[in-house]
Design an enzyme around this catalytic site. Structure first.
Site, PDB file in Angstrom:
ATOM      1  N   GLU A 128       0.825  -1.204   0.000  1.00 23.11           N
ATOM      2  CA  GLU A 128       0.000   0.000   0.000  1.00 23.11           C
ATOM      3  C   GLU A 128       0.862   1.257   0.000  1.00 23.11           C
ATOM      4  OE1 GLU A 128      -2.048  -2.928   2.925  1.00 23.11           O
ATOM      5  OE2 GLU A 128      -0.064  -2.628   2.013  1.00 23.11           O
ATOM      6  N   ALA A 178      10.669 -37.533  -6.139  1.00 21.81           N
ATOM      7  CA  ALA A 178      10.828 -37.944  -7.528  1.00 21.81           C
ATOM      8  C   ALA A 178      10.653 -39.456  -7.566  1.00 21.81           C
ATOM      9  CB  ALA A 178      12.208 -37.563  -8.051  1.00 21.81           C
ATOM     10  N   SER A 188      19.829 -44.637  -7.776  1.00 22.25           N
ATOM     11  CA  SER A 188      19.106 -43.696  -8.646  1.00 22.25           C
ATOM     12  C   SER A 188      19.011 -42.313  -8.018  1.00 22.25           C
ATOM     13  CB  SER A 188      17.719 -44.243  -8.964  1.00 22.25           C
ATOM     14  OG  SER A 188      17.819 -45.384  -9.750  1.00 22.25           O
ATOM     15  N   ASP A 207      23.840 -39.192  -0.341  1.00 22.35           N
ATOM     16  CA  ASP A 207      23.960 -38.353  -1.538  1.00 22.35           C
ATOM     17  C   ASP A 207      24.837 -37.113  -1.355  1.00 22.35           C
ATOM     18  OD1 ASP A 207      22.233 -40.106  -2.766  1.00 22.35           O
ATOM     19  OD2 ASP A 207      20.440 -38.898  -2.379  1.00 22.35           O
ATOM     20  N   LEU A 245       9.943 -38.754   4.977  1.00 21.83           N
ATOM     21  CA  LEU A 245       8.635 -38.514   4.373  1.00 21.83           C
ATOM     22  C   LEU A 245       7.550 -39.353   5.052  1.00 21.83           C
ATOM     23  CD1 LEU A 245       9.648 -38.364   0.611  1.00 21.83           C
ATOM     24  CD2 LEU A 245       8.599 -36.506   1.911  1.00 21.83           C
TER      25      LEU A 245
END
Length: 317
Positions: free
Chosen positions: A46, A146, A160, A192, A266
């Protein structure tokens, strides 16, 4: 208001822990000025729209209720009153308990004609992370993975590392640029040794890197230029309490977290009911073995094609 929403989108990934906001000033059916909130600590949308322009008698369109309290910057309601605008149209009220409805009531009492609710759903969707954080203290959690067509995140040997194509990875990095933090498990660091930085031509503010569990001191994310933006959560003799960890991140002003893996983290996030959204990239590959995602969780959303992959984005029911 559509223009104000488009302006607000420019701030996505840059304003946290503040919301993204766009504002457009109109007189005689023509836009005479516009602005958006660029980053936390700088003037709000604003104020940017009102700066350097005669706004007397004009109409201000803004995607979020103007703030009415002092924070890093003065209240936007003060600037609006000083500008002597005639009318303000607001997409949605601010869910912040300090502001919710107060700013609009203050403007009405001052004689400004106030309307609200125009494109409310679109405006609320833009600030989904902020809305959750400011009302619960917890960041919005996005689970990203993925996957192969048969639902595997990696081969049984863990080889992978790159399942998807360059196009899909670029899209994943765009997703990184929109969140405040990226979370992974320590096993992913050990296996990784990722950097968790913005690459593939994607620019923006580097998100915090969050590791759950103990990882080697030689890990890249503990030794690179962003090591001070790396957070470790560890626990003695047991698993890290993910809800407590997320609440700690919320107290740091982190409003959104992208969980990138691995499968154990996860699964734990889904089991604890902490996931708000998912972003799953499916590659045209099949991986045999047992390394698949944990129990099924109902989601609703939409598919879109990115390069050779299919991306599913949706809300967890």
């Amino acid at each position: 208001m559509r223009r104000a929403l488009a302006l607000a989108r420019r701030g996505v990934g840059r304003t946290s822990p503040n919301p993204v906001v766009g504002a457009v000033l109109v007189r005689g059916g023509k836009i005479i000025s516009e602005g958006w909130h660029r980053r936390a600590g700088e003037p709000h949308a604003e104020v940017n729209a009102l700066c350097g322009v005669n706004a007397r008698g004009a109409t201000l369109y803004v995607t979020l209720e103007p703030c009415c309290t002092h924070g890093r910057t003065p209240p936007c309601t003060n600037a609006i009153l000083a500008a002597r605008i005639r009318r303000i149209v607001v997409a949605t009220t601010d869910p912040n308990p300090k502001h919710c409805g107060r700013g609009l009531r203050l403007l009405r009492r001052a004689g400004i004609h106030v309307e609200s609710g125009l494109f409310a759903e679109e405006a609320a969707a833009l600030n989904e992370p902020f809305n959750k954080w400011v009302t619960t203290g917890l960041p919005l959690v996005i689970a990203k993975a993925a996957l192969s067509l048969d639902g595997k995140m990696a081969t049984c040997t863990g080889d992978s590392k790159w399942i998807t194509s360059d196009a899909a990875r670029r899209e994943a990095h765009k997703l990184r640029a929109r969140v405040d933090a990226i979370m992974i498990g320590a096993n992913t660091v050990i296996r990784d040794d990722p950097r968790l930085t913005l690459r593939h031509g994607v620019r923006g503010r580097q998100p915090w890197r969050v590791v759950v569990g103990r990882c080697p001191r030689t890990a890249k994310l503990l030794n690179d230029a962003y090591r001070e933006r790396t957070i470790l959560f560890t626990a003695r003799g047991g698993r890290v309490n993910l809800r407590a960890a997320l609440r700690k991140l919320g107290r740091m002003g982190i409003t959104s977290v992208l969980i990138e893996g691995g499968s154990t983290l996860l699964s734990a996030a889904f089991d604890a009911g902490l996931v708000d959204r998912v972003a799953f990239f499916f590659a045209p590959k099949v991986i045999a073995g047992s390394a698949c995602v944990a129990k099924a969780t109902a989601v609703r959303g939409a598919w879109r094609k990115i390069g050779a992959e299919i991306l599913f984005e949706g809300d967890v029911r």
